[in-house]
Write a protein that holds these residues in place. Structure first.
Motif, PDB file in Angstrom:
ATOM      1  N   VAL A  55      -4.395 -75.380  -1.043  1.00 48.15           N
ATOM      2  CA  VAL A  55      -5.160 -74.811   0.071  1.00 48.15           C
ATOM      3  C   VAL A  55      -4.972 -73.306   0.137  1.00 48.15           C
ATOM      4  O   VAL A  55      -5.939 -72.549   0.344  1.00 48.15           O
ATOM      5  CB  VAL A  55      -4.753 -75.483   1.395  1.00 48.15           C
ATOM      6  CG1 VAL A  55      -5.324 -74.727   2.590  1.00 48.15           C
ATOM      7  CG2 VAL A  55      -5.226 -76.933   1.427  1.00 48.15           C
ATOM      8  N   TRP A  56      -3.744 -72.858  -0.035  1.00 47.13           N
ATOM      9  CA  TRP A  56      -3.483 -71.415   0.005  1.00 47.13           C
ATOM     10  C   TRP A  56      -4.252 -70.693  -1.102  1.00 47.13           C
ATOM     11  O   TRP A  56      -4.841 -69.630  -0.865  1.00 47.13           O
ATOM     12  CB  TRP A  56      -1.985 -71.162  -0.125  1.00 47.13           C
ATOM     13  CG  TRP A  56      -1.601 -69.732   0.024  1.00 47.13           C
ATOM     14  CD1 TRP A  56      -1.384 -68.822  -0.973  1.00 47.13           C
ATOM     15  CD2 TRP A  56      -1.416 -69.013   1.251  1.00 47.13           C
ATOM     16  NE1 TRP A  56      -1.058 -67.594  -0.463  1.00 47.13           N
ATOM     17  CE2 TRP A  56      -1.066 -67.685   0.911  1.00 47.13           C
ATOM     18  CE3 TRP A  56      -1.495 -69.376   2.590  1.00 47.13           C
ATOM     19  CZ2 TRP A  56      -0.804 -66.717   1.872  1.00 47.13           C
ATOM     20  CZ3 TRP A  56      -1.235 -68.404   3.548  1.00 47.13           C
ATOM     21  CH2 TRP A  56      -0.898 -67.103   3.190  1.00 47.13           C
ATOM     22  N   ASP A  57      -4.268 -71.273  -2.302  1.00 51.28           N
ATOM     23  CA  ASP A  57      -4.989 -70.660  -3.412  1.00 51.28           C
ATOM     24  C   ASP A  57      -6.497 -70.706  -3.176  1.00 51.28           C
ATOM     25  O   ASP A  57      -7.205 -69.743  -3.506  1.00 51.28           O
ATOM     26  CB  ASP A  57      -4.645 -71.375  -4.725  1.00 51.28           C
ATOM     27  CG  ASP A  57      -3.194 -71.167  -5.136  1.00 51.28           C
ATOM     28  OD1 ASP A  57      -2.580 -70.183  -4.670  1.00 51.28           O
ATOM     29  OD2 ASP A  57      -2.670 -71.996  -5.907  1.00 51.28           O
ATOM     30  N   TRP A  58      -6.993 -71.804  -2.623  1.00 53.89           N
ATOM     31  CA  TRP A  58      -8.431 -71.894  -2.350  1.00 53.89           C
ATOM     32  C   TRP A  58      -8.865 -70.835  -1.351  1.00 53.89           C
ATOM     33  O   TRP A  58      -9.943 -70.238  -1.495  1.00 53.89           O
ATOM     34  CB  TRP A  58      -8.777 -73.278  -1.802  1.00 53.89           C
ATOM     35  CG  TRP A  58      -8.595 -74.399  -2.776  1.00 53.89           C
ATOM     36  CD1 TRP A  58      -8.556 -74.297  -4.146  1.00 53.89           C
ATOM     37  CD2 TRP A  58      -8.404 -75.781  -2.469  1.00 53.89           C
ATOM     38  NE1 TRP A  58      -8.342 -75.524  -4.707  1.00 53.89           N
ATOM     39  CE2 TRP A  58      -8.254 -76.466  -3.707  1.00 53.89           C
ATOM     40  CE3 TRP A  58      -8.342 -76.522  -1.297  1.00 53.89           C
ATOM     41  CZ2 TRP A  58      -8.054 -77.838  -3.782  1.00 53.89           C
ATOM     42  CZ3 TRP A  58      -8.144 -77.877  -1.363  1.00 53.89           C
ATOM     43  CH2 TRP A  58      -8.009 -78.535  -2.595  1.00 53.89           C
ATOM     44  N   GLU A  59      -8.039 -70.590  -0.358  1.00 55.90           N
ATOM     45  CA  GLU A  59      -8.388 -69.564   0.634  1.00 55.90           C
ATOM     46  C   GLU A  59      -8.461 -68.184   0.000  1.00 55.90           C
ATOM     47  O   GLU A  59      -9.297 -67.356   0.369  1.00 55.90           O
ATOM     48  CB  GLU A  59      -7.366 -69.571   1.766  1.00 55.90           C
ATOM     49  CG  GLU A  59      -7.464 -70.771   2.683  1.00 55.90           C
ATOM     50  CD  GLU A  59      -6.607 -70.631   3.919  1.00 55.90           C
ATOM     51  OE1 GLU A  59      -6.847 -71.364   4.894  1.00 55.90           O
ATOM     52  OE2 GLU A  59      -5.700 -69.766   3.915  1.00 55.90           O
ATOM     53  N   ARG A  60      -7.583 -67.917  -0.939  1.00 53.85           N
ATOM     54  CA  ARG A  60      -7.634 -66.621  -1.591  1.00 53.85           C
ATOM     55  C   ARG A  60      -8.867 -66.507  -2.480  1.00 53.85           C
ATOM     56  O   ARG A  60      -9.476 -65.440  -2.570  1.00 53.85           O
ATOM     57  CB  ARG A  60      -6.366 -66.426  -2.437  1.00 53.85           C
ATOM     58  CG  ARG A  60      -5.047 -66.624  -1.701  1.00 53.85           C
ATOM     59  CD  ARG A  60      -4.730 -65.567  -0.656  1.00 53.85           C
ATOM     60  NE  ARG A  60      -5.435 -65.692   0.602  1.00 53.85           N
ATOM     61  CZ  ARG A  60      -5.092 -66.546   1.590  1.00 53.85           C
ATOM     62  NH1 ARG A  60      -4.074 -67.375   1.449  1.00 53.85           N
ATOM     63  NH2 ARG A  60      -5.777 -66.552   2.713  1.00 53.85           N
ATOM     64  N   VAL A  61      -9.257 -67.606  -3.141  1.00 58.15           N
ATOM     65  CA  VAL A  61     -10.465 -67.588  -3.960  1.00 58.15           C
ATOM     66  C   VAL A  61     -11.695 -67.370  -3.082  1.00 58.15           C
ATOM     67  O   VAL A  61     -12.624 -66.629  -3.450  1.00 58.15           O
ATOM     68  CB  VAL A  61     -10.583 -68.904  -4.755  1.00 58.15           C
ATOM     69  CG1 VAL A  61     -11.943 -68.997  -5.444  1.00 58.15           C
ATOM     70  CG2 VAL A  61      -9.465 -69.016  -5.780  1.00 58.15           C
ATOM     71  N   LEU A  62     -11.709 -67.997  -1.908  1.00 56.70           N
ATOM     72  CA  LEU A  62     -12.831 -67.855  -0.977  1.00 56.70           C
ATOM     73  C   LEU A  62     -12.777 -66.558  -0.194  1.00 56.70           C
ATOM     74  O   LEU A  62     -13.674 -66.288   0.615  1.00 56.70           O
ATOM     75  CB  LEU A  62     -12.839 -69.039  -0.001  1.00 56.70           C
ATOM     76  CG  LEU A  62     -13.094 -70.412  -0.619  1.00 56.70           C
ATOM     77  CD1 LEU A  62     -12.912 -71.504   0.431  1.00 56.70           C
ATOM     78  CD2 LEU A  62     -14.486 -70.481  -1.228  1.00 56.70           C
ATOM     79  N   LEU A  64     -10.874 -65.704   2.258  1.00 58.38           N
ATOM     80  CA  LEU A  64     -10.665 -65.861   3.691  1.00 58.38           C
ATOM     81  C   LEU A  64      -9.574 -64.910   4.157  1.00 58.38           C
ATOM     82  O   LEU A  64      -8.711 -64.499   3.361  1.00 58.38           O
ATOM     83  CB  LEU A  64     -10.281 -67.309   4.002  1.00 58.38           C
ATOM     84  CG  LEU A  64     -11.360 -68.357   3.746  1.00 58.38           C
ATOM     85  CD1 LEU A  64     -10.829 -69.748   4.035  1.00 58.38           C
ATOM     86  CD2 LEU A  64     -12.597 -68.078   4.574  1.00 58.38           C
ATOM     87  N   PRO A  65      -9.566 -64.531   5.418  1.00 45.21           N
ATOM     88  CA  PRO A  65      -8.530 -63.616   5.908  1.00 45.21           C
ATOM     89  C   PRO A  65      -7.135 -64.210   5.720  1.00 45.21           C
ATOM     90  O   PRO A  65      -6.936 -65.430   5.781  1.00 45.21           O
ATOM     91  CB  PRO A  65      -8.874 -63.463   7.388  1.00 45.21           C
ATOM     92  CG  PRO A  65     -10.303 -63.847   7.501  1.00 45.21           C
ATOM     93  CD  PRO A  65     -10.536 -64.898   6.465  1.00 45.21           C
ATOM     94  N   THR A  69      -2.181 -61.702   8.766  1.00 43.62           N
ATOM     95  CA  THR A  69      -2.776 -60.634   9.568  1.00 43.62           C
ATOM     96  C   THR A  69      -2.768 -60.996  11.042  1.00 43.62           C
ATOM     97  O   THR A  69      -2.456 -60.167  11.909  1.00 43.62           O
ATOM     98  CB  THR A  69      -4.211 -60.357   9.098  1.00 43.62           C
ATOM     99  OG1 THR A  69      -4.206 -60.041   7.701  1.00 43.62           O
ATOM    100  CG2 THR A  69      -4.819 -59.209   9.885  1.00 43.62           C
ATOM    101  N   VAL A  70      -3.112 -62.244  11.354  1.00 40.51           N
ATOM    102  CA  VAL A  70      -3.105 -62.692  12.743  1.00 40.51           C
ATOM    103  C   VAL A  70      -1.681 -62.782  13.266  1.00 40.51           C
ATOM    104  O   VAL A  70      -1.385 -62.385  14.401  1.00 40.51           O
ATOM    105  CB  VAL A  70      -3.807 -64.061  12.868  1.00 40.51           C
ATOM    106  CG1 VAL A  70      -3.816 -64.530  14.322  1.00 40.51           C
ATOM    107  CG2 VAL A  70      -5.226 -63.973  12.335  1.00 40.51           C
ATOM    108  N   GLN A  71      -0.771 -63.278  12.434  1.00 41.28           N
ATOM    109  CA  GLN A  71       0.613 -63.405  12.889  1.00 41.28           C
ATOM    110  C   GLN A  71       1.233 -62.043  13.168  1.00 41.28           C
ATOM    111  O   GLN A  71       2.016 -61.897  14.127  1.00 41.28           O
ATOM    112  CB  GLN A  71       1.455 -64.144  11.855  1.00 41.28           C
ATOM    113  CG  GLN A  71       2.859 -64.434  12.354  1.00 41.28           C
ATOM    114  CD  GLN A  71       3.633 -65.360  11.426  1.00 41.28           C
ATOM    115  OE1 GLN A  71       4.299 -64.874  10.507  1.00 41.28           O
ATOM    116  NE2 GLN A  71       3.557 -66.660  11.679  1.00 41.28           N
ATOM    117  N   SER A  72       0.879 -61.045  12.397  1.00 41.71           N
ATOM    118  CA  SER A  72       1.431 -59.713  12.631  1.00 41.71           C
ATOM    119  C   SER A  72       1.024 -59.166  13.996  1.00 41.71           C
ATOM    120  O   SER A  72       1.772 -58.391  14.612  1.00 41.71           O
ATOM    121  CB  SER A  72       0.986 -58.756  11.517  1.00 41.71           C
ATOM    122  OG  SER A  72      -0.422 -58.591  11.526  1.00 41.71           O
ATOM    123  N   LEU A  73      -0.151 -59.567  14.487  1.00 45.81           N
ATOM    124  CA  LEU A  73      -0.577 -59.137  15.819  1.00 45.81           C
ATOM    125  C   LEU A  73       0.302 -59.753  16.904  1.00 45.81           C
ATOM    126  O   LEU A  73       0.632 -59.099  17.900  1.00 45.81           O
ATOM    127  CB  LEU A  73      -2.035 -59.524  16.052  1.00 45.81           C
ATOM    128  CG  LEU A  73      -3.069 -58.880  15.119  1.00 45.81           C
ATOM    129  CD1 LEU A  73      -4.454 -59.432  15.409  1.00 45.81           C
ATOM    130  CD2 LEU A  73      -3.054 -57.361  15.262  1.00 45.81           C
TER     131      LEU A  73
END
Length: 272
Positions: A55-62, A64-65, A69-73
């Motif tokens: 899933v993590w790799d698929w998100e990078r291929v797609l 996706l954000p 980034t959200v957690q840093s906020l």
């Protein structure tokens, strides 16, 4: 009532409210089946972490954000991240329960529709949990994400090996988001307030919370939205009976005076 809300339908045309005892037993039964089904999906640790990497790799291929980034906020302040953890732990079930209770009392027809949609989405989610166990991003090493609930609190999960109350390898789809989005859609459909679109802030806040606390991936949210969209396409909401235009009072037909020659006295000497 003003334009912010309309009263519940009354009179002989109002939809019948389902029996309370039956609904309580039905909802409790569905909840127990779901909890039991989630327990069946536990123990697939190796497969869950392998799927998490996919899933993590698929998100990078797609493209996706990045969840980071959200957690840093959220990590800008302890109060903010603690509030996000509290929202995740305390809002999910009470908000959904309050939503169903309000519909049951004020919009019985919409209650039946919403209950069916939630049951369909939850059943489909349970099937995916069984077929595709998935470790949440907070458990996945090498991503830079942290388990905010464990670090800052409060946390609803114990160690995965000893947690007998929940299945922590059931990240996809995110029922946190799916239920929150259905709550907003249900209230928008069932009410007429000009402010009803603000209910969309609930799924938006839920989205930021579940991603920022590293409990779900973006793809978990996308799959939950797709399942909800399919359920809504198959289970259509009831039609609201809008009051028709006020009809004009019936016009009184003028009385037709019947002329009777027999009733009229004939003048004396006529025709002579």
């Amino acid at each position: 009532m003003n334009s912010r809300s309309e009263p519940a339908p009354t009179g002989p045309d109002a939809p019948a409210r389902p029996p309370l005892v039956r609904e309580l037993l039905l909802v409790a039964g569905l909840f127990l089946v779901y909890k039991f089904g989630r327990q069946l999906a536990t123990g697939h640790t190796t497969e869950a972490f392998r799927n998490a990497r996919h899933v993590w790799d698929w998100e990078r291929v797609l493209r996706l954000p990045d969840e980071g980034t959200v957690q840093s906020l959220l990590l800008h302040g302890d109060a903010l991240v603690h509030g996000a953890n509290t929202y995740y732990a305390a809002v999910h079930f009470p908000a959904t329960l309050a939503f169903l209770v309000w519909l049951y009392l004020r919009r019985p027809a919409h209650y039946v529709w919403a209950r069916r949609v939630l049951a369909a989405v939850t059943g489909a989610a349970l099937l995916l949990h069984l077929l595709f166990p998935l470790a949440p991003p907070r458990m996945l090493g090498g991503t830079g994400l942290i388990d905010t609930a464990r670090v800052f609190g409060p946390s609803v999960y114990g160690p995965p090996r000893t947690d007998s109350l929940s299945n922590q390898f059931a990240a996809m789809p995110s029922l946190h988001f799916g239920w929150a989005l259905m709550l907003a859609i249900g209230l928008i459909v069932a009410t007429r307030s000009r402010w009803r679109w603000l209910w969309l802030l609930h799924p938006l806040a839920t989205l930021l919370v579940i991603v920022g606390t590293a409990n779900h991936y973006w793809l978990d949210v996308i799959v939950a939205t797709a399942l909800l969209g399919l359920a809504l396409a198959l289970l259509r909401p009831p039609h609201r009976h809008a009051p028709g235009p006020r009809s004009a009072p019936p016009r009184r037909r003028p009385e037709i005076r019947r002329r009777s020659t027999a009733a009229r006295p004939e003048p004396v000497g006529a025709g002579r």
